[in-house]
Motif scaffolding. Structure first.
Motif, mmCIF file in Angstrom:
data_model
loop_
_atom_site.group_PDB
_atom_site.id
_atom_site.type_symbol
_atom_site.label_atom_id
_atom_site.label_comp_id
_atom_site.label_asym_id
_atom_site.label_seq_id
_atom_site.Cartn_x
_atom_site.Cartn_y
_atom_site.Cartn_z
ATOM 1 N N THR A 8 0.836 -1.202 0.000
ATOM 2 C CA THR A 8 0.000 0.000 0.000
ATOM 3 C C THR A 8 0.868 1.247 0.000
ATOM 4 O OG1 THR A 8 -1.748 -1.164 1.214
ATOM 5 C CG2 THR A 8 -1.796 1.246 1.245
ATOM 6 N N THR A 9 1.911 1.240 0.826
ATOM 7 C CA THR A 9 2.803 2.390 0.901
ATOM 8 C C THR A 9 3.502 2.631 -0.428
ATOM 9 O OG1 THR A 9 3.175 1.989 3.266
ATOM 10 C CG2 THR A 9 4.780 3.366 2.122
ATOM 11 N N ALA A 10 3.931 1.553 -1.086
ATOM 12 C CA ALA A 10 4.607 1.690 -2.379
ATOM 13 C C ALA A 10 3.671 2.264 -3.437
ATOM 14 C CB ALA A 10 5.144 0.332 -2.822
ATOM 15 N N LEU A 11 2.425 1.790 -3.441
ATOM 16 C CA LEU A 11 1.453 2.271 -4.427
ATOM 17 C C LEU A 11 1.112 3.740 -4.221
ATOM 18 C CD1 LEU A 11 -0.965 -0.812 -4.563
ATOM 19 C CD2 LEU A 11 0.563 -0.019 -6.385
ATOM 20 N N LEU A 12 1.061 4.154 -2.970
ATOM 21 C CA LEU A 12 0.682 5.530 -2.654
ATOM 22 C C LEU A 12 1.884 6.448 -2.478
ATOM 23 C CD1 LEU A 12 -2.145 4.866 -0.023
ATOM 24 C CD2 LEU A 12 -2.438 5.604 -2.390
ATOM 25 N N PHE A 13 3.082 5.939 -2.717
ATOM 26 C CA PHE A 13 4.290 6.690 -2.367
ATOM 27 C C PHE A 13 4.333 8.101 -2.940
ATOM 28 C CE2 PHE A 13 8.709 7.984 -3.091
ATOM 29 C CZ PHE A 13 9.162 7.986 -1.775
ATOM 30 N N PRO A 14 4.011 8.334 -4.223
ATOM 31 C CA PRO A 14 4.071 9.719 -4.729
ATOM 32 C C PRO A 14 3.134 10.659 -3.964
ATOM 33 C CG PRO A 14 3.965 8.159 -6.538
ATOM 34 C CD PRO A 14 3.693 7.371 -5.292
ATOM 35 N N VAL A 15 1.932 10.176 -3.648
ATOM 36 C CA VAL A 15 0.977 11.001 -2.900
ATOM 37 C C VAL A 15 1.476 11.231 -1.482
ATOM 38 C CG1 VAL A 15 -1.386 11.144 -2.022
ATOM 39 C CG2 VAL A 15 -0.948 10.167 -4.284
ATOM 40 N N LEU A 16 1.972 10.166 -0.840
ATOM 41 C CA LEU A 16 2.458 10.290 0.534
ATOM 42 C C LEU A 16 3.648 11.240 0.620
ATOM 43 C CD1 LEU A 16 2.313 6.539 1.641
ATOM 44 C CD2 LEU A 16 0.602 8.321 2.029
ATOM 45 N N TYR A 18 4.331 13.761 -1.402
ATOM 46 C CA TYR A 18 3.847 15.130 -1.598
ATOM 47 C C TYR A 18 3.150 15.637 -0.345
ATOM 48 C CZ TYR A 18 0.907 18.961 -3.221
ATOM 49 O OH TYR A 18 0.278 20.168 -3.344
ATOM 50 N N GLN A 19 2.268 14.819 0.233
ATOM 51 C CA GLN A 19 1.539 15.252 1.417
ATOM 52 C C GLN A 19 2.464 15.443 2.607
ATOM 53 O OE1 GLN A 19 -1.645 12.371 1.952
ATOM 54 N NE2 GLN A 19 -3.039 13.603 0.693
ATOM 55 N N GLY A 20 3.478 14.587 2.714
ATOM 56 C CA GLY A 20 4.432 14.731 3.811
ATOM 57 C C GLY A 20 5.193 16.040 3.717
ATOM 58 N N LYS A 21 5.626 16.407 2.506
ATOM 59 C CA LYS A 21 6.341 17.666 2.311
ATOM 60 C C LYS A 21 5.432 18.856 2.607
ATOM 61 C CE LYS A 21 9.767 16.052 -1.049
ATOM 62 N NZ LYS A 21 10.285 16.200 -2.437
ATOM 63 N N GLN A 22 4.182 18.756 2.170
ATOM 64 C CA GLN A 22 3.228 19.834 2.424
ATOM 65 C C GLN A 22 2.972 20.002 3.918
ATOM 66 O OE1 GLN A 22 3.155 21.750 -0.464
ATOM 67 N NE2 GLN A 22 0.977 21.986 -0.023
ATOM 68 N N ALA A 23 2.834 18.870 4.616
ATOM 69 C CA ALA A 23 2.563 18.927 6.048
ATOM 70 C C ALA A 23 3.735 19.569 6.798
ATOM 71 C CB ALA A 23 2.297 17.523 6.588
ATOM 72 N N ARG A 24 4.955 19.210 6.415
ATOM 73 C CA ARG A 24 6.125 19.807 7.064
ATOM 74 C C ARG A 24 6.214 21.307 6.772
ATOM 75 N NH1 ARG A 24 8.502 14.771 5.785
ATOM 76 N NH2 ARG A 24 9.181 15.540 3.747
ATOM 77 N N PHE A 164 -4.965 12.053 13.658
ATOM 78 C CA PHE A 164 -4.300 13.353 13.610
ATOM 79 C C PHE A 164 -4.854 14.150 12.419
ATOM 80 C CE2 PHE A 164 -0.011 12.495 15.941
ATOM 81 C CZ PHE A 164 -0.712 11.993 17.016
ATOM 82 N N THR A 165 -5.876 14.937 12.656
ATOM 83 C CA THR A 165 -6.534 15.648 11.560
ATOM 84 C C THR A 165 -5.640 16.720 10.934
ATOM 85 O OG1 THR A 165 -7.564 17.132 13.183
ATOM 86 C CG2 THR A 165 -8.845 15.229 12.450
ATOM 87 N N ALA A 166 -4.537 17.058 11.597
ATOM 88 C CA ALA A 166 -3.591 17.992 10.999
ATOM 89 C C ALA A 166 -2.894 17.369 9.795
ATOM 90 C CB ALA A 166 -2.554 18.438 12.026
ATOM 91 N N LEU A 167 -2.941 16.041 9.699
ATOM 92 C CA LEU A 167 -2.365 15.339 8.553
ATOM 93 C C LEU A 167 -3.464 15.037 7.545
ATOM 94 C CD1 LEU A 167 -0.060 12.738 10.368
ATOM 95 C CD2 LEU A 167 0.612 14.929 9.360
ATOM 96 N N PRO A 168 -3.195 15.200 6.249
ATOM 97 C CA PRO A 168 -4.205 14.903 5.228
ATOM 98 C C PRO A 168 -4.346 13.400 5.006
ATOM 99 C CG PRO A 168 -2.163 15.561 4.184
ATOM 100 C CD PRO A 168 -1.944 15.728 5.670
ATOM 101 N N SER A 169 -5.447 13.020 4.402
ATOM 102 C CA SER A 169 -5.656 11.632 3.984
ATOM 103 C C SER A 169 -5.159 11.490 2.544
ATOM 104 C CB SER A 169 -7.149 11.303 4.069
ATOM 105 O OG SER A 169 -7.395 9.991 3.654
#
Length: 247
Positions: A8-16, A18-24, A164-169
């Motif tokens: 699942t992590t590998a399939l979603l990696f590009p989204v994760l 991007y979202q991780g960078k945005q959250a930081r 943690f609602t501060a993190l996106p889905s």
């Protein structure tokens, strides 16, 4: 290896990613608390001495002073419920992982303690620390502390990051999945080695009024809420006997 998680992590990696960078980028980075990292409630020789070690929660991120943080609030809860003098000390580093914490503890000057609580897991979750390494590091931590703190290390469960609602889905759901994996490791260790570890359930903090300005860490009321939930579980039962409460 937990194949479904990694697929699942590998399939979603590009989204994760991007979202991780945005959250930081968008989440405020709050400082560690100031003030003394230790204190005492009551007079005279403490009946129990509490030591909290770990990451941002141990560093009291989300409040201005350590006196408002988890170690102090936990000591206060026990003192108010039992009337016994309780000392506290906290040692935390914001953003640290367990392996790095162990290296810091090897040279740290820590006080004597009867109760040691470990608050870790969020940074090892976001950093995808392998579970076998995390387990090995927990055993190494216990060995490091064994000579000074003979009782079991209290493992505060990894926070439910899927809430943690501060993190996106889907980022928060993947992080929550990983956090549950590490927490299950805590539970298994506590079952296998009850003299070395004890698992404490982290109370869910979802009320925005309990959170700091980053929507991520506990605020002053949040630390009070967590301490209230942990007090009876963290301290030996004899302090909460009817005789103690009557004094």
């Amino acid at each position: 290896m937990h194949l479904p998680f990694w697929l699942t992590t590998a399939l979603l990696f590009p989204v994760l990613l991007y979202q991780g960078k945005q959250a930081r980028r968008t989440t405020p980075r709050l400082p560690e608390a100031g003030g003394s990292p230790s204190g005492q409630y009551g007079e005279g020789t403490p009946a129990r001495r509490i030591l909290v070690i770990g990451e941002s929660t141990a560093a009291s991120v989300g409040v201005e002073t350590h006196n408002q943080g988890l170690a102090s609030q936990l000591a206060r809860q026990v003192y108010e419920r039992t009337g016994h003098t309780i000392a506290w000390h906290t040692f935390g580093i914001n953003g640290i992982r367990l392996g790095a914490l162990i290296r810091e503890l090897e040279t740290a000057e820590l006080p004597a303690a009867d109760v040691v609580l470990l608050s870790m897991g969020v940074n090892d979750t976001t950093g995808f620390t392998p579970r076998f390494r995390f387990r090995r590091q927990l055993r190494a931590l216990r060995q490091l502390l064994a000579s000074r703190y003979p009782g079991p290390v209290l493992l505060l469960s990894v926070p439910p990051m899927h809430l943690f609602t501060a993190l996106p889905s889907p980022l928060r759901h993947v992080m929550g999945w990983r956090a549950r994996q590490l927490d299950k490791l805590y539970i298994r260790l506590a079952q296998q080695f009850p003299k070395d570890f004890k698992h404490l359930k982290y109370p869910v903090v979802t009320d925005p009024a309990l959170l700091a300005s980053d929507g991520y860490h506990p605020g002053k009321q949040g630390y009070q809420y967590i301490a209230e939930a942990l007090a009876d579980k963290a301290i030996p039962e004899q302090l909460f006997s009817s005789e103690s409460q009557a004094n």
